[in-house]
Scaffold this active site. Structure first.
Site, PDB file in Angstrom:
ATOM      1  N   TYR A 154       0.826  -1.207   0.000  1.00  0.00           N
ATOM      2  CA  TYR A 154       0.000   0.000   0.000  1.00  0.00           C
ATOM      3  C   TYR A 154       0.866   1.266   0.000  1.00  0.00           C
ATOM      4  O   TYR A 154       0.608   2.208  -0.761  1.00  0.00           O
ATOM      5  CB  TYR A 154      -0.904  -0.037   1.227  1.00  0.00           C
ATOM      6  CG  TYR A 154      -1.929   1.066   1.336  1.00  0.00           C
ATOM      7  CD1 TYR A 154      -3.116   1.002   0.623  1.00  0.00           C
ATOM      8  CD2 TYR A 154      -1.728   2.152   2.190  1.00  0.00           C
ATOM      9  CE1 TYR A 154      -4.077   2.004   0.753  1.00  0.00           C
ATOM     10  CE2 TYR A 154      -2.676   3.146   2.322  1.00  0.00           C
ATOM     11  CZ  TYR A 154      -3.856   3.064   1.597  1.00  0.00           C
ATOM     12  OH  TYR A 154      -4.804   4.057   1.730  1.00  0.00           O
ATOM     13  N   LYS A 158       0.921   4.066  -2.936  1.00  0.00           N
ATOM     14  CA  LYS A 158       0.546   5.451  -2.658  1.00  0.00           C
ATOM     15  C   LYS A 158       1.691   6.418  -2.950  1.00  0.00           C
ATOM     16  O   LYS A 158       1.464   7.557  -3.373  1.00  0.00           O
ATOM     17  CB  LYS A 158       0.083   5.578  -1.205  1.00  0.00           C
ATOM     18  CG  LYS A 158      -1.241   4.875  -0.915  1.00  0.00           C
ATOM     19  CD  LYS A 158      -2.350   5.330  -1.850  1.00  0.00           C
ATOM     20  CE  LYS A 158      -3.716   4.850  -1.395  1.00  0.00           C
ATOM     21  NZ  LYS A 158      -4.798   5.262  -2.337  1.00  0.00           N
TER      22      LYS A 158
END
Length: 254
Positions: A154, A158
């Site tokens: 993640y 991002k």
């Protein structure tokens, strides 16, 4: 002020949470909104919230990691709503785990939805924006882009979205298209509630811990992100591009 009045917006991952809040906020400000999520049926509540308040919205089902589905969705939106002016790449999933426990599927799923999805949607949408010499692309990053335990997939996705944002700003700026990113901190949603339960706490305890650690002394809510998205989406924000704004209650200040 023109804002987003009479513009056409696509918001991915808009069936609930932050995406739903953004879709509803853009519609309230005068945009016609395509509410995109994995299954069209899942978009019904967000569409109903918009239309019952007098706004304009359609629900669209698409897997943002599949190029054919993205292309079909974007073509449908342009045909039914009359163009495409604003794209909010919000669709996302979590597959948290420590590195030594993380599977390839955990990694690939997060990369495909967050990063590949934003690439595919931006590529499909820019065609209409470049032709119109106007567009706004808003990518949803996260404070996790700075690194977060148990989120190597993640966090990487991002952080990658921030690089994509800046590159889109460079390439599309000459055509009247801006690209910016929002990096939320703690925002209370169904996803963060599930995360709290996974790590053995409650959303209330998580909210209290966050409130004690940021200058504004409260946790975030989806409306905080929706208001920021509305700023980036507005016609008046045309001189703001390639930026990443952290909406985290001032977490980085302490």
């Amino acid at each position: 002020m023109a804002g987003v009045q009479n513009r056409v917006a696509v918001v991915t991952g808009a069936a609930q949470g932050i995406g739903a809040a953004i879709a509803i906020r853009l519609a309230a400000a005068g945009a016609a909104v395509a509410v995109v999520d994995l299954a069209q049926d899942a978009t019904a509540d967000t569409v109903a919230a918009i239309t019952s308040a007098g706004g304009s919205a359609i629900g669209v089902g698409a897997d943002v990691s599949k190029s054919d589905q993205v292309q079909a969705a974007v073509e449908r939106v342009a045909a039914e709503l009359g163009g495409l002016d604003i794209l909010v790449n919000n669709a996302g999933v979590l597959r948290d785990n420590l590195l030594f426990k993380m599977s390839e599927d955990d990694w690939d799923t997060v990369m495909n939805v967050h990063l590949k999805g934003a690439f595919l949607c931006s590529k499909a949408a820019q065609k209409y924006m470049v032709e119109a010499k106007y567009g706004r692309i808003i990518n949803m990053s996260s404070t996790s882009a700075l690194g977060n335990r148990g989120q190597s997939n993640y966090s990487t996705a991002k952080a990658g979205l921030q690089g994509l944002t800046k590159t889109l700003a460079i390439e599309l700026g000459p055509f009247g298209v801006t690209a910016n990113a929002i990096a939320p901190g703690f925002i209370e949603t169904a996803m963060t509630k599930a995360t709290a339960e996974r790590v053995g706490t409650t959303i209330e305890q998580m909210r209290e811990a966050v409130a004690g650690a940021v200058p504004v002394r409260r946790g975030g809510v989806p409306a905080d992100i929706a208001n920021t998205a509305l700023f980036f989406a507005g016609e008046e924000s045309g001189y703001v591009t390639g930026q990443v704004i952290y909406v985290d209650g001032g977490r980085g200040l302490l």
